[in-house]
Design a protein around this motif. Structure first.
Motif, short mmCIF file in Angstrom:
data_model
loop_
_atom_site.label_atom_id
_atom_site.label_comp_id
_atom_site.label_asym_id
_atom_site.label_seq_id
_atom_site.Cartn_x
_atom_site.Cartn_y
_atom_site.Cartn_z
N GLU B 177 -1.91 -9.76 -6.43
CA GLU B 177 -2.03 -9.95 -5.14
C GLU B 177 -0.64 -10.52 -4.42
N GLN B 178 0.13 -10.60 -5.05
CA GLN B 178 1.57 -11.42 -5.19
C GLN B 178 1.60 -10.55 -4.22
N ALA B 179 1.77 -9.23 -4.31
CA ALA B 179 2.29 -7.91 -3.73
C ALA B 179 1.16 -7.45 -2.26
N ARG B 180 0.50 -7.88 -2.46
CA ARG B 180 -0.51 -8.14 -0.76
C ARG B 180 -0.39 -8.98 -0.12
N ILE B 181 0.06 -10.10 -0.81
CA ILE B 181 1.22 -11.48 0.39
C ILE B 181 2.19 -10.79 0.56
N ASP B 182 2.91 -10.19 0.58
CA ASP B 182 4.54 -10.03 0.29
C ASP B 182 4.20 -8.88 1.35
N GLY B 183 3.28 -8.15 1.45
CA GLY B 183 2.51 -7.48 2.49
C GLY B 183 2.63 -6.02 2.58
N ALA B 184 2.22 -6.17 1.08
CA ALA B 184 2.34 -4.15 0.86
C ALA B 184 0.97 -3.95 0.96
N ARG B 185 0.89 -2.11 1.25
CA ARG B 185 -0.36 -1.51 1.14
C ARG B 185 -0.66 -0.85 -0.08
N GLU B 186 -1.66 -0.43 -0.05
CA GLU B 186 -2.57 -0.93 -1.03
C GLU B 186 -2.21 0.87 -1.54
#
Ligand SMILES: Nc1ncnc2c1ncn2[C@@H]1O[C@H](COP(=O)(O)OP(=O)(O)O)[C@@H](O)[C@H]1O
Ligand SMILES: [Mg+2]
Lengths: 349, 282
Positions: B177-186
């Motif tokens: 989830e953190q990575a998603r918030i950090d802006g990473a794509r799937e």
């Protein structure tokens, strides 16, 4: 940075509604604390703002943008999780730099920004370490730095201090507040600890069972609660409550006499320990049940009929157990609530 | 407590290995003119390097291993991902899908053999009916090879699915989830966060499957017997042929030793490639 606004926001899981009719305007650069008992929907609210949970109804805006259905990536928010959510296989440097790397910031710029962020939270000597080699407080700082390294619309912090020991918590509290002030960022901070909320917030949003109970400055919330829940949740020791009946302009309850209520009906009187002043001719009385010295003051637990009340006395004050104490409340510090609905009844007593 | 364990390990593991190693340096064929073992130095190994049939079987085995390993990882991962979600009859699906694992390889080979017998098995029947393909394992080398590959995929993918499923369910939610918030794509999250978490499980799975695939014998033996010609004669089958019908023990031992060596080198290369990956990227 930008403002955040929630309009009639709702969240439900199937038939189970977690949050309803959430309305909240958060100004640019404001420090707002979501406060409430565990399970009241604080994290859910936060996660909806971040985009980790879908929003079941209503509108979410950041600045001019409507972001209700936007992917977290497009919202540009920074979040600090309770367990820090560090990437265990990356060094501190890579952890802090990850948002920049994903945004394809070139290596030199990245390095500079990472060091800037690390400096703000005193992490410069630890950049090459892995999270497992850091203490709890340092991990916390890494998570903060990873949020600071970006230029997000809003900072979201979900119980960021609850895994730290008490002493460190107080220290980090001050640091977070200082960071927010000096950077002028919009920050939404979740906690179940009312002291944290009171010390940090520009405004506190008090939630219970998915409904906002009151929004206000810490002083508002403390001095002028809207209902019994707010009055009882904020303050330590909690506010004293005495249930009674008001008829023909007199409030009747055990240990209370000659008090004029704002209206008739079943009412609850509320007052805070520090607003009681010992007075031989006071209108309030109770029997000393227990004496609790804290060092800087003495709290006396009184029995007033069925209810127990705590009043604050001088640090040397030691009334004998079982004796009768009379006291008076400071002007304007007796609050009335409807006993049934819990609603505050304002107006001159 | 340790001594007996080490002793048993020594007797059951190390002694046979040493024995094979020693035999590989001897000329020993019970049907030869001189059936007694004679020391032959590295002659067996020299013979091996020029034995075209052996080299071909090595190539074939590597090709087979590559195909099954890649397919099993891809399909296994997809199935594991699927099973991380909820869907109707998931429990039933999970049970049924692991059934092949419980069948002995020899029975797997026999089953597939029955399914592929021309004029009797369903596979040749439907291949002919739907695709107008004449499917005769004993005649077409490519068909035989492909069938062997598919059989192994069918047999062993569930193992990969299960281990990857265990790995996936151990990946914590918060860093993702953190990575998603950090802006990473799937796909980026998968590559940067999920994969490193999966690495130990992935490495173990690959090693197990790699070693197994390199020594595949029984199911292929049942299905094609190594044929047609030498189209599916993997190393194991070749060693079998040398050691049993030909009773060339020395030469067979040399092959086994070389195969073991090759397996170790492959695993080592893979290990270095997979663990070195991240360090180099700094
Ligand atoms: N995925 C979910 N499905 C069903 N209920 C959930 C889910 N996530 C949270 N809840 C419920 O939502 C309520 C609020 O949870 P949460 O926002 O985590 O509370 P808080 O952070 O205030 O402690 C809780 O009653 C919780 O049981
Ligand atoms: Mg929470």
């Amino acid at each position: 940075m930008s403002s955040v606004s929630l309009e009639d926001v709702e969240k439900s899981y199937g038939a189970f509604t977690v949050l309803k009719d959430l309305n909240l305007e958060i100004a640019d650069g404001e420090f707002v604390v979501l406060l409430g008992p565990s399970g009241c929907g604080k994290s859910t609210t936060m996660r909806m703002i971040a985009g980790l949970e879908t929003i079941s109804g209503g509108t979410l805006r950041m600045g001019e943008r409507e972001v209700t259905n936007m992917h977290p990536r497009e919202r540009n928010v920074a979040m600090v999780f309770q367990n820090y959510a560090l990437y265990p296989h990356m060094t501190v440097l890579d952890n802090i730099g990850y948002p920049l790397k994903v945004a394809r910031v070139d290596r030199a710029t990245r390095r500079r920004q990472i060091e800037d962020a690390a400096k703000k939270v005193d992490l410069l000597p630890y950049l090459d370490r892995y999270p497992r080699d850091l203490s709890g407080g340092q991990r916390q700082r890494v998570a903060l730095a990873r949020a600071l390294v970006r230029d997000p619309e809003v900072f979201l912090l979900d119980e960021p201090l609850s895994n730290l020991d008490a002493k460190l918590r107080v220290a980090m509290r001050a640091e977070i507040k200082h960071l927010q002030r000096s950077l002028g960022v919009t920050m939404i901070y979740v906690t179940h600890d009312q002291i944290e909320a009171m010390t940090l917030a520009d405004r506190v949003v008090l939630l219970s069972e998915g409904v906002i109970q009151q929004v206000g400055t810490p002083d508002d919330i403390y001095d002028d609660p809207d209902n019994l829940f707010v009055a009882g949740f904020i303050g330590s020791p909690p506010m004293n409550f005495v249930e009674g009946v008001a008829r023909d302009g007199t409030f009747t309850a055990t240990g209370v006499s000659n008090l004029a209520p704002p209206k008739d009906g079943k009412l609850t009187l509320g007052f805070r320990a520090e607003d009681a002043v010992l007075d031989q001719n006071g209108r309030f009385s109770g029997k000393v049940f227990e004496v609790e010295p804290t060092g800087e003051a003495t709290y006396v637990v009184l029995e007033m009929g069925a209810s127990r009340c705590i009043i604050r006395g001088d640090k040397k004050f030691r009334p004998p157990l079982g004796s009768e104490l009379r006291f008076e409340l400071q002007e304007g510090h007796s609050l009335f609530f409807e006993t049934e609905s819990g609603r505050r009844v304002r107006g001159a007593p | 407590m340790l001594a007996p364990t080490l002793f048993i390990l020594f007797i059951t593991g190390f002694v046979p290995f040493l024995y094979v190693l020693v035999v590989s340096f001897f000329d020993w064929n019970t049907f030869a003119q001189n059936p007694e073992p004679q020391f032959a130095g590295v002659n067996n190994f020299r013979r091996l390097v020029f034995d075209e049939a052996f080299l071909k079987s090595v190539g074939l085995t590597l090709k087979f291993t590559f195909f099954v390993l890649v397919s099993q990882l891809v399909i296994g991962f997809a199935l594991a991902k699927l099973m991380m979600r909820n869907f109707p009859l998931k429990g039933l699906f999970r049970t049924v899908h692991t059934l092949p694992l419980m069948i002995a390889p020899i029975a797997v080979g026999a089953t597939w053999r029955l399914m592929t017998v021309p004029g009797l098995g369903p596979i040749p029947h439907f291949m002919g009916k739907w695709f107008d393909i004449s499917y005769v394992l004993s005649r077409f080398p490519d068909q035989a090879f492909a069938t062997v590959v598919i059989m192994d995929i069918w047999h062993w993918t569930p193992l990969v699915t299960l281990t990857l499923l265990a790995g996936l369910s151990n990946v914590p939610e918060e860093p993702l989830e953190q990575a998603r918030i950090d802006g990473a794509r799937e796909w980026r999250i998968f590559w940067d966060i999920t994969l490193p978490f999966l690495k130990p499980v992935l490495l173990t799975t690959i090693f197990i499957r790699l070693m197994d695939a390199l020594r595949t014998v029984d199911e292929v033996w049942m299905l094609t017997g190594g044929g047609p010609g030498a189209a599916t004669r993997f190393i194991g089958l070749y060693i079998w042929k040398i050691v049993f019908p030909k009773t060339d023990y020395g030469y067979g031992s040399a092959m086994s030793v070389l195969t073991l060596y090759m397996t170790i080198v492959l695993c080592w290369l893979l290990y270095v490639a997979m663990t070195g990956m991240k360090e180099n990227k700094k």
